[in-house]
Write a protein that holds these residues in place. Structure first.
Motif, PDB file in Angstrom:
ATOM      1  N   SER A  65      -6.612  -4.270   0.088  1.00  0.00           N
ATOM      2  CA  SER A  65      -7.887  -3.956   0.728  1.00  0.00           C
ATOM      3  C   SER A  65      -9.015  -4.437  -0.173  1.00  0.00           C
ATOM      4  CB  SER A  65      -8.015  -2.453   0.954  1.00  0.00           C
ATOM      5  OG  SER A  65      -8.140  -1.781  -0.286  1.00  0.00           O
ATOM      6  N   ARG A  66     -10.188  -4.613   0.405  1.00  0.00           N
ATOM      7  CA  ARG A  66     -11.338  -5.030  -0.402  1.00  0.00           C
ATOM      8  C   ARG A  66     -11.639  -4.006  -1.486  1.00  0.00           C
ATOM      9  NH1 ARG A  66     -14.978  -9.041   0.547  1.00  0.00           N
ATOM     10  NH2 ARG A  66     -14.317  -9.287   2.707  1.00  0.00           N
ATOM     11  N   ALA A  67     -11.471  -2.713  -1.170  1.00  0.00           N
ATOM     12  CA  ALA A  67     -11.717  -1.667  -2.164  1.00  0.00           C
ATOM     13  C   ALA A  67     -10.762  -1.798  -3.345  1.00  0.00           C
ATOM     14  CB  ALA A  67     -11.581  -0.289  -1.520  1.00  0.00           C
ATOM     15  N   ALA A  68      -9.499  -2.089  -3.060  1.00  0.00           N
ATOM     16  CA  ALA A  68      -8.528  -2.248  -4.145  1.00  0.00           C
ATOM     17  C   ALA A  68      -8.837  -3.472  -4.982  1.00  0.00           C
ATOM     18  CB  ALA A  68      -7.120  -2.334  -3.572  1.00  0.00           C
ATOM     19  N   THR A 117     -27.013 -12.060   4.510  1.00  0.00           N
ATOM     20  CA  THR A 117     -25.671 -11.550   4.224  1.00  0.00           C
ATOM     21  C   THR A 117     -25.221 -10.566   5.292  1.00  0.00           C
ATOM     22  OG1 THR A 117     -24.263 -10.530   2.522  1.00  0.00           O
ATOM     23  CG2 THR A 117     -26.496  -9.635   2.783  1.00  0.00           C
ATOM     24  N   ALA A 118     -23.916 -10.441   5.448  1.00  0.00           N
ATOM     25  CA  ALA A 118     -23.328  -9.414   6.313  1.00  0.00           C
ATOM     26  C   ALA A 118     -22.766  -8.269   5.493  1.00  0.00           C
ATOM     27  CB  ALA A 118     -22.224 -10.020   7.170  1.00  0.00           C
ATOM     28  N   GLY A 139     -24.040  -6.118  13.610  1.00  0.00           N
ATOM     29  CA  GLY A 139     -22.807  -6.354  14.341  1.00  0.00           C
ATOM     30  C   GLY A 139     -21.882  -5.166  14.246  1.00  0.00           C
ATOM     31  N   GLN A 140     -20.595  -5.402  14.388  1.00  0.00           N
ATOM     32  CA  GLN A 140     -19.616  -4.326  14.314  1.00  0.00           C
ATOM     33  C   GLN A 140     -19.264  -4.059  12.865  1.00  0.00           C
ATOM     34  OE1 GLN A 140     -16.161  -4.947  16.711  1.00  0.00           O
ATOM     35  NE2 GLN A 140     -15.162  -3.052  16.090  1.00  0.00           N
ATOM     36  N   TRP A 141     -19.390  -2.792  12.449  1.00  0.00           N
ATOM     37  CA  TRP A 141     -19.148  -2.414  11.069  1.00  0.00           C
ATOM     38  C   TRP A 141     -17.654  -2.311  10.778  1.00  0.00           C
ATOM     39  CZ3 TRP A 141     -20.548  -2.462   6.369  1.00  0.00           C
ATOM     40  CH2 TRP A 141     -20.084  -1.542   5.424  1.00  0.00           C
ATOM     41  N   ARG A 146     -16.106  -3.631   4.304  1.00  0.00           N
ATOM     42  CA  ARG A 146     -17.479  -3.369   3.847  1.00  0.00           C
ATOM     43  C   ARG A 146     -18.439  -4.466   4.316  1.00  0.00           C
ATOM     44  NH1 ARG A 146     -18.954   1.356   2.695  1.00  0.00           N
ATOM     45  NH2 ARG A 146     -20.576   0.512   1.334  1.00  0.00           N
ATOM     46  N   LEU A 147     -18.295  -4.883   5.571  1.00  0.00           N
ATOM     47  CA  LEU A 147     -19.167  -5.916   6.104  1.00  0.00           C
ATOM     48  C   LEU A 147     -19.333  -5.743   7.610  1.00  0.00           C
ATOM     49  CD1 LEU A 147     -16.973  -7.940   7.641  1.00  0.00           C
ATOM     50  CD2 LEU A 147     -16.654  -8.793   5.337  1.00  0.00           C
TER      51      LEU A 147
END
Length: 252
Positions: A65-68, A117-118, A139-141, A146-147
């Motif tokens: 995941s982006r968090a990891a 940026t998104a 847009g859709q979160w 995280r974008l």
């Protein structure tokens, strides 16, 4: 050493070395082989590590995941971020990709600029800087990445043009190019490249020699590449300026 701290230390060792053996990790942490195996099993169940041929252990970076991923190589990302930010001319219009390495670029950005940026995290960092004209794409979160993404985000992005698109990547392969794990992320990346005069890519060594399902661009399409270590597999790309930012190098 408590379990959580030990597992963080294992992740740090794997991120620096690329891969290791159970015996080497046991020796480095001064704990038993059985303890290392239990910790590695936990990390594998969390999708953070994987066993390779010959008993080697490596981080499973592309599927994290982006968090990891954001917990890995923090000092390296800050170093890359400073190096990239130092090359941005005052007054430039930028399209900034999402991700922890691009967040480091935003944190190091000191010149006046317009930033599109998104990424909500990048927007938060830049929102208090009067020299930055900030455009946050809606847009859709996507809470995991995280974008903002999706059709509305792409439609908003089409309204703009930029001097420089600065991208990160889930995976970069010498032959197969730049790829992403999520289709929506790849769509945003492709659009940013198409709408910008210059195309920059910034990645750490954990993203190299990897491939993900969703194609973004050929590596040779980048005009600048920033990496933290020499890359032996890097093909000859006469049109691409390659900057290797080694440990200990500082940029103001």
């Amino acid at each position: 050493m408590h379990k959580a701290a030990r597992q963080q230390a294992l992740l740090a060792l794997l991120s620096e070395q690329g891969q290791s053996s159970v015996a080497q990790l046991s020796q480095a942490l001064r704990v038993s082989v059985d303890t290392v195996r239990r910790d590695l099993n936990d990390l594998q169940q969390q999708g953070l590590a994987q066993k390779n041929h010959g008993g080697a252990i490596a981080l499973d970076v592309p599927v994290m995941s982006r968090a990891a991923r954001s917990t890995l190589l923090n000092a390296t990302k800050q170093r890359l971020g400073r190096a990239v930010a130092a090359q941005i001319p005052p007054g430039a219009t930028l399209m900034l990709d999402a991700g922890s390495t691009l967040l480091a670029v935003a944190e190091a950005l000191t010149v006046p600029a317009r930033v599109i940026t998104a990424s909500l995290d990048i927007a938060v960092v830049l929102s208090q800087r009067p020299q930055i004209e900030l455009i946050l794409l809606g847009g859709q979160w996507d809470s995991a990445q995280r974008l903002f993404a999706g059709a509305a985000t792409l439609a908003m992005l089409q309204r703009y043009r930029a001097d420089i698109a600065i991208l990160g990547a889930c995976a970069v392969h010498a032959g197969l190019g730049i790829s992403a794990s999520q289709e929506a992320d790849a769509e945003i990346k492709r659009a940013m490249l198409a709408l910008s005069a210059q195309r920059w890519l910034v990645v750490d060594h954990l993203k190299l020699d990897c491939c993900q399902p969703h194609q973004v661009a050929d590596l040779a399409a980048m005009q600048r590449l920033f990496i933290d270590r020499p890359w032996d597999a890097l093909p000859a790309m006469p049109a691409t300026d390659v900057s290797v930012i080694p440990e200990g190098e500082h940029h103001e």
